[in-house]
Write a protein that holds these residues in place. Structure first.
Motif, PDB file in Angstrom:
ATOM      1  N   TYR A  42       0.854  -1.184   0.000  1.00 30.28           N
ATOM      2  CA  TYR A  42       0.000   0.000   0.000  1.00 30.28           C
ATOM      3  C   TYR A  42       0.892   1.237   0.000  1.00 30.28           C
ATOM      4  O   TYR A  42       1.889   1.293   0.719  1.00 30.28           O
ATOM      5  CB  TYR A  42      -0.871   0.031   1.250  1.00 30.28           C
ATOM      6  CG  TYR A  42      -2.102  -0.847   1.210  1.00 30.28           C
ATOM      7  CD1 TYR A  42      -3.369  -0.295   1.147  1.00 30.28           C
ATOM      8  CD2 TYR A  42      -1.993  -2.242   1.258  1.00 30.28           C
ATOM      9  CE1 TYR A  42      -4.504  -1.094   1.134  1.00 30.28           C
ATOM     10  CE2 TYR A  42      -3.117  -3.050   1.239  1.00 30.28           C
ATOM     11  CZ  TYR A  42      -4.368  -2.467   1.182  1.00 30.28           C
ATOM     12  OH  TYR A  42      -5.487  -3.264   1.155  1.00 30.28           O
ATOM     13  N   CYS A  96      -3.621  10.380   5.462  1.00 28.74           N
ATOM     14  CA  CYS A  96      -2.484   9.651   4.898  1.00 28.74           C
ATOM     15  C   CYS A  96      -1.447   9.356   5.981  1.00 28.74           C
ATOM     16  O   CYS A  96      -0.899   8.246   6.049  1.00 28.74           O
ATOM     17  CB  CYS A  96      -1.844  10.454   3.768  1.00 28.74           C
ATOM     18  SG  CYS A  96      -2.839  10.574   2.257  1.00 28.74           S
ATOM     19  N   ALA A  99      -2.526   6.539   8.131  1.00 29.36           N
ATOM     20  CA  ALA A  99      -2.291   5.239   7.496  1.00 29.36           C
ATOM     21  C   ALA A  99      -0.835   4.805   7.668  1.00 29.36           C
ATOM     22  O   ALA A  99      -0.551   3.618   7.906  1.00 29.36           O
ATOM     23  CB  ALA A  99      -2.667   5.300   6.023  1.00 29.36           C
ATOM     24  N   LEU A 100       0.088   5.753   7.571  1.00 31.62           N
ATOM     25  CA  LEU A 100       1.505   5.421   7.739  1.00 31.62           C
ATOM     26  C   LEU A 100       1.805   4.969   9.170  1.00 31.62           C
ATOM     27  O   LEU A 100       2.576   4.026   9.381  1.00 31.62           O
ATOM     28  CB  LEU A 100       2.382   6.620   7.383  1.00 31.62           C
ATOM     29  CG  LEU A 100       2.496   6.989   5.907  1.00 31.62           C
ATOM     30  CD1 LEU A 100       3.504   8.123   5.728  1.00 31.62           C
ATOM     31  CD2 LEU A 100       2.910   5.797   5.073  1.00 31.62           C
ATOM     32  N   ALA A 102      -0.309   3.550  11.211  1.00 34.86           N
ATOM     33  CA  ALA A 102      -0.906   2.222  11.345  1.00 34.86           C
ATOM     34  C   ALA A 102      -0.064   1.166  10.644  1.00 34.86           C
ATOM     35  O   ALA A 102       0.017   0.010  11.120  1.00 34.86           O
ATOM     36  CB  ALA A 102      -2.326   2.239  10.776  1.00 34.86           C
ATOM     37  N   ARG A 103       0.574   1.525   9.549  1.00 34.10           N
ATOM     38  CA  ARG A 103       1.444   0.576   8.843  1.00 34.10           C
ATOM     39  C   ARG A 103       2.559   0.078   9.756  1.00 34.10           C
ATOM     40  O   ARG A 103       2.955  -1.091   9.685  1.00 34.10           O
ATOM     41  CB  ARG A 103       2.039   1.226   7.596  1.00 34.10           C
ATOM     42  CG  ARG A 103       2.876   0.286   6.742  1.00 34.10           C
ATOM     43  CD  ARG A 103       3.569   1.023   5.613  1.00 34.10           C
ATOM     44  NE  ARG A 103       2.634   1.669   4.708  1.00 34.10           N
ATOM     45  CZ  ARG A 103       2.985   2.559   3.781  1.00 34.10           C
ATOM     46  NH1 ARG A 103       4.261   2.921   3.661  1.00 34.10           N
ATOM     47  NH2 ARG A 103       2.071   3.102   2.997  1.00 34.10           N
ATOM     48  N   GLU A 108      -2.427  -1.085   8.730  1.00 31.02           N
ATOM     49  CA  GLU A 108      -2.770  -0.082   7.716  1.00 31.02           C
ATOM     50  C   GLU A 108      -4.135  -0.351   7.069  1.00 31.02           C
ATOM     51  O   GLU A 108      -4.958   0.575   6.971  1.00 31.02           O
ATOM     52  CB  GLU A 108      -1.682   0.001   6.650  1.00 31.02           C
ATOM     53  CG  GLU A 108      -1.927   1.108   5.642  1.00 31.02           C
ATOM     54  CD  GLU A 108      -0.771   1.286   4.666  1.00 31.02           C
ATOM     55  OE1 GLU A 108      -0.712   2.339   4.020  1.00 31.02           O
ATOM     56  OE2 GLU A 108       0.072   0.367   4.561  1.00 31.02           O
TER      57      GLU A 108
END
Length: 206
Positions: A42, A96, A99-100, A102-103, A108
């Motif tokens: 992703y 955004c 999301a990073l 969470a990655r 993510e």
């Protein structure tokens, strides 16, 4: 398909991209078909930069029209109460960054789903950090640590690097798919309703 270190599929998206929300069911079906066959990465694209300014009325009407178009074409559900209950801002960078973060905890996809559901179904505004912090707790992250990381220099560096990488790929918008095979990047056509067609195209390169 042969799983080799030289091959991977990159999914370029933005958590607040309405076409990404519309594509989500087809994307997840394609993703499931590729499990243990092709690595998937992703990457966030950064649709709209940071701003505290309210979204213009013209932009609000334009985005509502896009939601209606996606709903008509794909059957995607949208909660239009968002435009009545929230103060929209043209800012997707916070989601955004979420999301990073969470990655880093292998969450993510869960964060992306939480952002999309909050935005499109629950009429919440993921441009607001308070919303993102609540979503981080919902998916099992430490909300205090998450809030600290949102403003860290390390996250800023990672996000800048990600945007630079995405801009080097052969994409024309979000969502996009790029196949990396033998050190070459191949754009893969998005089919919003038929994941099998996309799978056939991917297989033709491998």
């Amino acid at each position: 398909m042969i799983n080799t270190p030289q091959s991977k599929l990159i999914y370029v998206h933005d958590p607040m991209c309405s076409w990404c929300w519309g594509y989500a069911p087809t994307w997840h079906a394609l993703e499931a078909a590729l499990v243990n066959k092709l690595p998937i990465e992703y990457r966030v694209g950064g649709l709209a930069a940071d701003t505290d300014l309210p979204m213009s009325q013209d932009m609000q009407l334009q985005l509502q029209a896009i939601w209606q178009k996606i709903s008509s074409q794909l059957g995607t559900e949208f909660n239009f109460d968002f435009w009545r209950d929230c103060q929209p801002r043209r800012s997707t960078y916070p989601s955004c960054r979420a999301a990073l973060i969470a990655r880093s905890f292998n969450k993510e996809p869960q964060m992306i789903a939480a952002i999309q559901q909050a935005y499109y179904l629950q009429a919440q505004n993921p441009s607001d950090e308070a919303v993102l912090i609540k979503l981080s707790e919902k998916i099992g992250l430490d909300p205090r640590l998450f809030a600290q990381q949102l403003h860290s220099n390390e996250l800023k560096r990672r996000f800048d690097d990600e945007l630079n990488y995405v801009r080097s790929l052969p994409i024309q918008g979000f969502p996009s798919l790029v196949l990396i095979h033998n050190n070459r990047a191949y754009p893969i056509a998005i089919n919003y309703t038929d994941w099998r067609q996309t799978l056939i195209e991917i297989q033709s390169y491998l």
